[in-house]
Design a protein around this motif. Structure first.
Motif, PDB file in Angstrom:
ATOM      1  N   UNK A 562     -25.623  15.471  23.609  1.00  9.43           N
ATOM      2  CA  UNK A 562     -26.639  14.523  23.126  1.00  9.43           C
ATOM      3  C   UNK A 562     -26.475  13.094  23.653  1.00  9.43           C
ATOM      4  N   UNK A 563     -25.282  12.491  23.640  1.00 11.18           N
ATOM      5  CA  UNK A 563     -25.168  11.096  24.122  1.00 11.18           C
ATOM      6  C   UNK A 563     -25.593  10.920  25.574  1.00 11.18           C
ATOM      7  N   UNK A 564     -25.420  11.959  26.374  1.00 13.70           N
ATOM      8  CA  UNK A 564     -25.724  11.837  27.799  1.00 13.70           C
ATOM      9  C   UNK A 564     -27.224  11.989  28.087  1.00 13.70           C
ATOM     10  N   UNK A 565     -27.941  12.711  27.242  1.00 17.44           N
ATOM     11  CA  UNK A 565     -29.381  12.846  27.478  1.00 17.44           C
ATOM     12  C   UNK A 565     -30.180  11.702  26.854  1.00 17.44           C
ATOM     13  N   UNK A 566     -29.522  10.894  26.004  1.00 14.35           N
ATOM     14  CA  UNK A 566     -30.248   9.820  25.323  1.00 14.35           C
ATOM     15  C   UNK A 566     -30.904   8.829  26.300  1.00 14.35           C
ATOM     16  N   UNK A 567     -30.243   8.413  27.392  1.00 11.72           N
ATOM     17  CA  UNK A 567     -30.920   7.506  28.334  1.00 11.72           C
ATOM     18  C   UNK A 567     -32.207   8.100  28.919  1.00 11.72           C
ATOM     19  N   UNK A 568     -32.215   9.407  29.141  1.00  8.91           N
ATOM     20  CA  UNK A 568     -33.420  10.057  29.660  1.00  8.91           C
ATOM     21  C   UNK A 568     -34.517  10.026  28.597  1.00  8.91           C
ATOM     22  N   UNK A 569     -34.156  10.276  27.354  1.00 11.80           N
ATOM     23  CA  UNK A 569     -35.116  10.211  26.254  1.00 11.80           C
ATOM     24  C   UNK A 569     -35.685   8.799  26.140  1.00 11.80           C
ATOM     25  N   UNK A 570     -34.796   7.806  26.238  1.00  8.82           N
ATOM     26  CA  UNK A 570     -35.246   6.408  26.148  1.00  8.82           C
ATOM     27  C   UNK A 570     -36.201   6.068  27.290  1.00  8.82           C
ATOM     28  N   UNK A 571     -35.952   6.631  28.474  1.00  5.79           N
ATOM     29  CA  UNK A 571     -36.809   6.373  29.622  1.00  5.79           C
ATOM     30  C   UNK A 571     -38.216   6.928  29.385  1.00  5.79           C
ATOM     31  N   UNK A 572     -38.313   8.177  28.955  1.00  6.23           N
ATOM     32  CA  UNK A 572     -39.618   8.792  28.754  1.00  6.23           C
ATOM     33  C   UNK A 572     -40.342   8.219  27.541  1.00  6.23           C
ATOM     34  N   UNK A 573     -39.608   7.603  26.637  1.00  4.60           N
ATOM     35  CA  UNK A 573     -40.249   7.003  25.468  1.00  4.60           C
ATOM     36  C   UNK A 573     -41.162   5.853  25.852  1.00  4.60           C
ATOM     37  N   UNK A 574     -40.863   5.182  26.979  1.00  7.09           N
ATOM     38  CA  UNK A 574     -41.683   4.037  27.405  1.00  7.09           C
ATOM     39  C   UNK A 574     -42.363   4.297  28.749  1.00  7.09           C
ATOM     40  N   UNK A 575     -42.239   5.507  29.277  1.00 11.26           N
ATOM     41  CA  UNK A 575     -42.819   5.825  30.586  1.00 11.26           C
ATOM     42  C   UNK A 575     -44.338   5.803  30.516  1.00 11.26           C
ATOM     43  N   UNK A 576     -44.977   5.253  31.550  1.00  9.34           N
ATOM     44  CA  UNK A 576     -46.436   5.288  31.606  1.00  9.34           C
ATOM     45  C   UNK A 576     -46.887   6.492  32.423  1.00  9.34           C
ATOM     46  N   UNK A 577     -48.193   6.622  32.612  1.00  7.80           N
ATOM     47  CA  UNK A 577     -48.740   7.776  33.323  1.00  7.80           C
ATOM     48  C   UNK A 577     -48.188   7.856  34.742  1.00  7.80           C
ATOM     49  N   UNK A 578     -48.046   6.711  35.393  1.00  5.56           N
ATOM     50  CA  UNK A 578     -47.506   6.698  36.745  1.00  5.56           C
ATOM     51  C   UNK A 578     -46.070   7.192  36.799  1.00  5.56           C
ATOM     52  N   UNK A 579     -45.262   6.779  35.806  1.00  8.43           N
ATOM     53  CA  UNK A 579     -43.871   7.247  35.750  1.00  8.43           C
ATOM     54  C   UNK A 579     -43.815   8.767  35.647  1.00  8.43           C
ATOM     55  N   UNK A 580     -44.640   9.306  34.751  1.00 11.10           N
ATOM     56  CA  UNK A 580     -44.633  10.756  34.524  1.00 11.10           C
ATOM     57  C   UNK A 580     -45.159  11.495  35.750  1.00 11.10           C
ATOM     58  N   UNK A 581     -46.206  10.959  36.374  1.00 11.23           N
ATOM     59  CA  UNK A 581     -46.772  11.615  37.553  1.00 11.23           C
ATOM     60  C   UNK A 581     -45.778  11.695  38.701  1.00 11.23           C
TER      61      UNK A 581
END
Length: 791
Positions: A562-581
């Motif tokens: 869990x601690x290691x995936x948290x930065x990825x979760x934090x990234x997608x929490x604020x990602x916009x459409x361009x980030x996801x695309x």
């Protein structure tokens, strides 16, 4: 004496009714004395909910969605018509006299064929959720007997029609108590999933789909018109009794049933059969029309609570001849093999008048395991079965196979299926199995998920050992130390459920999107990347913490990861459409999945430097920073130029009064997206200021807009208009990298591509020069690869 039923139509009289009911919207035409008056009239109709369908010279065709209650009734009616019910109600005001002294009862949908009559009541909810259906069930119970008498009075008793009541629902989550009440009352439940399922089946099977429908909803019920007896031979092989006989394909179709692995309101857990292929059915139908015959057996399994009746006449050793009485029940004969031959008759033009017969090999109450094994044995010698279906079959069949290759394949497929129904699984009910239609929610495939589990060695890996160099299964991090299939499945399902819940729990909105716009993690490619990342994190944790995952419990593994995936979760929490695309657009290859995984791992490394796997460091070091700022500035300028040019061009074409250019020149989906951001963002910016670079291809190719844009935007010369402006999409892909530092800059080739496009945009769009017809100004082969695979 009850009066005859009125308000029914039959045969060809149903065609114009179907034509009207099959439309999803009401339609009308408006006209006016002048174009200006017509546009004003259109604006008023749009305010009232009407939408533009087609522009004519002096009129406009408009459409408006039907009310949801009428839409549901029409959808049910159209399905029954398409399946071949020969008699249906003419209008939604159809009623039946339920008793000589009672007020006629309005019936939403009435349908009848030669053996059955179906009476359907419809109800819906505006939004998906629970709704009590008890009152409707009670009403049906109160009129049931009198309505059946009216039906029999009208249609006669030779044969006596089997009458079934049904409740069709949309957006209604049936309560368990109501399901029990409906079942006890013999009332069929038809949900929106059933409508989708049987409409698709009707596309394939034509009117023969009616018997699949009746097989479900009349399951286990005797039907007078289905009683058939045939001359047959009875024998025994492998301890199993079988029958051989010849039978009319029409008669066999009425009692046959194909298993489809469908998830509808009546889950059929024993189903496994492949969906029939329409192209193959058409070919067989033509072959039959040309006089073709089939000498090979159709293999079926009779499933009945009571034994088949066989009137024996003569015996020859273990073989006997006589008369076989077939069950007078829909869905009593499960087709193990030969479904394409059988249902090909439904595609034949001479089917209704055909008097030919087909050879049949029939078993009686063959156990499901033997049925599956027989299916697999037959099909490994014939047409290749789809991967998704093979995984479903294998997961049920080979879980304890002594062959480690088969055992691993079965384990991975079974774990994937378990994740689809495990109560705590974040992907519960989201895996697409055979016969289901894909949507943004149910977008995961069993094949992709099971392959992701297998290729990452999460359950185990195959290796050769011992004197005989025989293959053995070495447990993976999610394997259980005892290596028993049951224990391994339990640990793997719980671990993967807990791991995926880390993302689903904190990224609820993103997770629910599936593969809709803005979604990535809960897609086939997203899960493959997450599974690869899990394998890398577990390997890091094992090395860092000096522990083996095989001896850890599921919740312990999740807690350490869990601690290691948290930065990825934090990234997608604020990602916009361009980030996801940027993740979505890389493609489906293993290299693309790996690139997405390494990009997420680089996000972890930047937040937790100790996460320094060699492949992650190598990936990050390979990104060149040269040209990043220049490309970013050029892309910003391209965006500005296109924005200003699009607005100027649309205003010139449609005019600015009442924002006509916005309403008529921009697709509704784009306007809605801008409106949503406009309404959610404080400030005084106009709504069109929320256009993205990715919106311009939709605008430029919308309706006849291309005619005013093509002279300045066509850099490819020839092709479809969507392809001629694909350079905008490629620049947008590049933008998702240049405008997000953590993704790294573009390659030199990609920077060169951006510069080329920038020169073209400033020359032809900003500068106003006209492109030469048919001339190709740009070559995007290099950037198509490098941007798609870029970090």
């Amino acid at each position: 004496m009850l009066p005859p039923l009125t308000g029914l139509s039959v045969g060809d009289d149903l065609k114009p009714i179907y034509s009207e009911k099959s439309k999803n919207a009401d339609e009308k035409t408006i006209s006016a004395a002048s174009i200006k008056a017509l546009e004003l009239k259109l604006a008023g109709e749009v305010e009232d909910g009407w939408r533009l369908i087609r522009r004519n010279k002096a009129s406009i065709r408009l459409g408006k969605d039907k009310p949801v209650d009428r839409q549901l009734e029409d959808d049910v009616w159209c399905l029954l018509y398409r399946m071949g019910f020969s008699t249906l109600n003419r209008t939604r005001n159809f009623s039946i006299q339920a008793g000589e002294k009672t007020v006629p009862r309005q019936i939403d949908v009435f349908a009848a064929d030669e053996e059955t009559a179906l009476i359907v009541e419809c109800t819906h909810s505006a939004e998906p959720g629970p709704k009590s259906v008890k009152t409707l069930i009670d009403k049906i119970g109160a009129i049931r007997e009198d309505v059946i008498k009216s039906v029999h009075t009208h249609f006669g008793r030779d044969p006596k029609l089997k009458v079934k009541f049904a409740i069709a629902t949309r957006n209604v989550h049936w309560r368990a108590a109501d399901r029990d009440r409906a079942e006890a009352a013999g009332i069929a439940i038809i949900t929106e999933n059933d409508l989708v399922y049987f409409n698709k089946l009707t596309d394939f099977l034509k009117t023969a789909a009616r018997y699949q429908f009746l097989g479900r909803y009349f399951s286990g019920e005797k039907v007078e018109g289905l009683r058939v007896q045939v001359p047959a031979t009875k024998g025994r092989a492998g301890g199993r009794v079988f029958y051989n006989f010849l039978m009319s394909p029409y008669e066999l179709l009425r009692i046959a049933y194909i298993s489809h692995r469908s998830k509808t309101s009546n889950d059929d857990l024993e189903t496994y059969q492949r969906m029939v292929k329409p192209s193959r059915l058409k070919e067989i139908g033509k072959y039959i029309d040309d006089g073709g015959k089939f000498p090979t057996n159709i293999i079926i399994n009779f499933k009945s609570d009571s034994p088949l009746k066989f009137d024996q006449k003569d015996t020859f050793g273990d073989t006997a001849t006589g008369t076989l009485h077939l069950p007078g029940q829909y869905g009593s004969a499960w087709v193990i093999d030969g479904q394409h031959r059988l249902y090909g008759y439904a595609h034949a033009q001479r089917f209704a008048d055909d008097r030919s017969v087909v050879p049949v090999l029939a078993y009686e109450n063959l156990p499901i395991r033997d049925e599956i094994q027989l299916f697999v044995d037959i099909n490994t010698q014939q047409v290749k079965v789809s991967r998704n279906l093979v995984n479903e079959i294998v997961s049920s069949l080979n879980i304890d196979d002594p062959d480690p290759v088969k055992r691993l394949e079965a384990l991975c497929a079974r774990i994937a299926l378990k994740l689809d129904d495990h109560p705590t699984s974040p992907i519960k009910d989201r895996i697409l199995t055979v016969a289901q239609d894909k949507d943004s929610w149910r977008c995961l495939t069993l094949t992709s998920l099971s392959d992701g589990i297998a290729t990452n060695g999460l359950i185990g890996t195959l290796h050769r050992a011992g004197k005989n160099n025989a293959q053995a299964l070495l447990p993976g991090p999610l394997g259980e130390v005892s290596q028993t299939p049951a224990a391994t499945m339990t640990k793997a399902v719980e671990t993967l459920s807990g791991y995926l819940a880390l993302f689903a729990g904190q990224l609820d909105t993103h997770w629910k999107l599936g593969d809709a716009k803005g979604g990535y993690l809960c897609t086939n490619l997203g899960l493959r990347a997450l599974l690869l990342m899990l394998r890398k994190i577990v390997a890091f944790v094992e090395n860092k913490q000096n522990v083996k995952a095989t001896i850890l419990e599921a919740d312990d593994i999740v807690a350490r990861v869990a601690p290691y995936v948290q930065p990825v979760i934090d990234y997608f929490a604020v990602a916009d459409v361009g980030d996801v695309n940027a993740f979505r657009q890389r493609g489906s290859s293993l290299a693309s999945v790996t690139a997405n995984c390494l990009q997420m791992c680089s996000i972890i490394h930047e937040a937790i430097p100790e996460f320094d796997l060699p492949e992650v460091i190598e990936y990050m070091d390979s990104r060149d920073v040269a040209g990043a700022k220049q490309a970013k500035d050029m892309i910003d300028n391209i965006n500005r130029i296109i924005f200003e040019n699009v607005l100027t061009t649309l205003k010139a074409k449609y005019g600015e009064k009442s924002e006509a250019w916005w309403m008529l020149g921009v697709p509704k989906s784009v306007r809605n997206s801008c409106d949503q951001m406009y309404n959610e963002t404080p400030g005084d910016r106009e709504r069109w200021r929320y256009l993205f670079l990715s919106n311009y291809p939709d605008i430029i190719s919308y309706n006849d807009n291309w005619e005013v844009f093509k002279d300045h935007y066509n850099f490819y010369g020839k092709g479809k208009k969507a392809d001629l402006i694909r350079w905008i999409g490629k620049i947008n892909k590049a933008r998702t990298i240049t405008h997000h530092a953590e993704k790294g800059p573009l390659s030199k080739e990609d920077v060169a591509y951006v510069k080329t496009v920038h020169d073209l945009v400033t020359t032809f769009i900003e500068g106003g020069q006209v492109v030469e017809p048919g001339k190709r100004y740009i070559n995007d082969v290099a950037v198509a690869v490098s941007v798609d695979e870029a970090a």
